[in-house]
Design a protein around this motif. Sequence first.
Motif, short mmCIF file in Angstrom:
data_model
loop_
_atom_site.label_atom_id
_atom_site.label_comp_id
_atom_site.label_asym_id
_atom_site.label_seq_id
_atom_site.Cartn_x
_atom_site.Cartn_y
_atom_site.Cartn_z
N ASN A 44 15.41 -3.10 -15.05
CA ASN A 44 15.40 -1.90 -14.56
C ASN A 44 16.23 -0.52 -15.30
O ASN A 44 16.06 0.34 -15.28
CB ASN A 44 16.00 -1.90 -13.11
CG ASN A 44 15.13 -2.74 -12.28
OD1 ASN A 44 13.79 -3.02 -12.56
ND2 ASN A 44 15.71 -3.61 -11.53
N GLU A 69 5.46 -4.82 -4.82
CA GLU A 69 5.81 -3.38 -4.28
C GLU A 69 6.26 -2.74 -5.60
O GLU A 69 6.21 -1.49 -5.67
CB GLU A 69 7.00 -3.69 -3.56
CG GLU A 69 7.84 -2.43 -2.92
CD GLU A 69 6.90 -1.61 -2.21
OE1 GLU A 69 6.88 -0.41 -1.96
OE2 GLU A 69 5.75 -2.27 -1.41
N MET A 70 6.95 -3.32 -6.62
CA MET A 70 7.32 -2.69 -7.87
C MET A 70 5.96 -2.16 -8.80
O MET A 70 6.01 -1.00 -9.37
CB MET A 70 8.23 -3.23 -8.77
CG MET A 70 9.59 -3.84 -8.12
SD MET A 70 10.45 -4.89 -9.21
CE MET A 70 11.05 -3.78 -10.57
N ARG A 84 3.40 -1.25 -7.40
CA ARG A 84 2.50 -0.21 -6.69
C ARG A 84 3.38 1.20 -7.05
O ARG A 84 2.78 2.24 -7.15
CB ARG A 84 2.80 -0.35 -5.06
CG ARG A 84 2.01 0.62 -4.34
CD ARG A 84 2.00 0.26 -2.87
NE ARG A 84 3.39 0.37 -2.37
CZ ARG A 84 3.76 1.57 -2.03
NH1 ARG A 84 2.96 2.65 -2.05
NH2 ARG A 84 5.34 1.65 -1.43
N GLU A 85 4.56 0.96 -6.81
CA GLU A 85 5.48 2.17 -7.30
C GLU A 85 5.23 2.49 -8.77
O GLU A 85 4.97 3.81 -9.02
CB GLU A 85 6.87 1.96 -7.36
CG GLU A 85 7.38 1.48 -5.63
CD GLU A 85 8.77 1.26 -5.59
OE1 GLU A 85 9.37 1.19 -6.77
OE2 GLU A 85 9.30 0.92 -4.35
N GLU A 86 5.12 1.70 -9.58
CA GLU A 86 4.72 1.90 -11.25
C GLU A 86 3.41 2.58 -11.24
O GLU A 86 3.20 3.55 -12.05
CB GLU A 86 4.65 0.76 -11.91
CG GLU A 86 4.94 0.87 -13.40
CD GLU A 86 6.12 1.30 -13.92
OE1 GLU A 86 6.10 2.03 -15.04
OE2 GLU A 86 7.04 1.28 -13.42
N ILE A 125 1.68 4.32 -8.80
CA ILE A 125 1.67 5.44 -8.23
C ILE A 125 2.18 6.39 -9.11
O ILE A 125 1.73 7.70 -9.42
CB ILE A 125 2.43 5.52 -7.06
CG1 ILE A 125 1.76 4.70 -5.93
CG2 ILE A 125 2.86 7.04 -6.37
CD1 ILE A 125 2.53 4.57 -4.61
N GLU A 126 3.44 6.20 -9.85
CA GLU A 126 3.97 7.28 -10.90
C GLU A 126 3.10 7.48 -12.11
O GLU A 126 3.13 8.38 -12.63
CB GLU A 126 5.39 6.44 -11.12
CG GLU A 126 6.13 7.49 -12.17
CD GLU A 126 7.41 6.83 -12.60
OE1 GLU A 126 8.26 7.62 -13.72
OE2 GLU A 126 7.92 5.89 -12.22
#
Length: 384
Positions: free
Chosen positions: A107, A211-212, A214-216, A218-219
Amino acid sequence: MQVDAIDRVIKNAIEVMESSKYQIFEICENVRSERDSLYKELQQVMEEASEAIKQVDRLELEYRRTRIRLTEVSRDFHKFREEDIRIAYEAATQLQLQLTIFREKENHLKLRRNDLQKRIKNVDKQVERAETLVSQMNVVLEYLSGDLNQVTRILESAKNRQLLGLKIILAQEDERKRIAREIHDGLAQTMANVVLRTEIAERMLVKNEYEMVREELIELKGQVRGGLEEVRKIIFNLRPMALDDLGLVPTLRKFTQDFEEKTKIRTQLDLIGREVRLPSGMEVAIYRLVQEAFSNCYKHAEASYIQLEVQFQEAQVVIIVRDNGIGFSTDNMEAVYSMGVHFGLLGMRERLELLEGKMDIESAKGVGTKIIMEIPLSAKNREE
């Protein structure tokens, strides 16, 4: 005496500009060195991130195995010694600790990567500005370093203004080509970043970190969408492809709509006569003329309404641009041009002269401005 005084002023200006040019050049070189260092650091961070991902994958696999082993010895404790249970528990705990450490490292490397990419983008902008300044100063120095009598004749002779305008137009087109090349290089780097982030998301899928992922994604989607939108806008401004596909009037209609949406200035486009396809170079020139006229209205006229009228006549195309802005005095336009007050209008006039056309301006303070551009069409140049 006046010539000697002008000569001294020009020599002093040349010395100052030469010194400033080398200072800017040194700054540019320092920024380039910083950019190279950032690129190396980014490459190292990417390699470390890739290695961290591999370590996380390996530790997760081992951790699952130790958890299975711990479950077995805990469930069948009568078959195993207390020492076996202790060893299985300590192994699971140690692997869990290592896995947590490497996840934190992964991270951290991702955050560092994003920060380096932003810094590289800012440094690239600084390099571009410095190169633009050096280029502009070289152009000025080229004129100032010439023969003083020749400079005086250029300043005093209206006949040479057309040649100066042509040089300005060619410089503008060269600048557009340079920007197009830079877009290509920048887009390649963006796509490389997209590939890297996609690989990271793919690895996260293997680890079931939805979840990670999905965030990646989206960005990543936002980055790709923003980059694509910006590239499309820049490409359209550099060379509207709709000119080749749809023709002049549909392209101008889209331009006025985009202009109104961007500036909140109400626009209207009127077509008079039957549209005919013109040579590609002429359509581009007319589009640039309209683009410059609207830009002048936006920057100087303080107008709330702009009307564009396109007339296709038998022997010519007439472009009329009206606005309801503050207007200006047209009593002595040659003096206005020579003082450099309206470079946009001067550039438009030079473009029209290259097309063997002419431009008339009707304006007065407080009553708005009307620009009439007439471009002749020879029979061999009209495409039915």
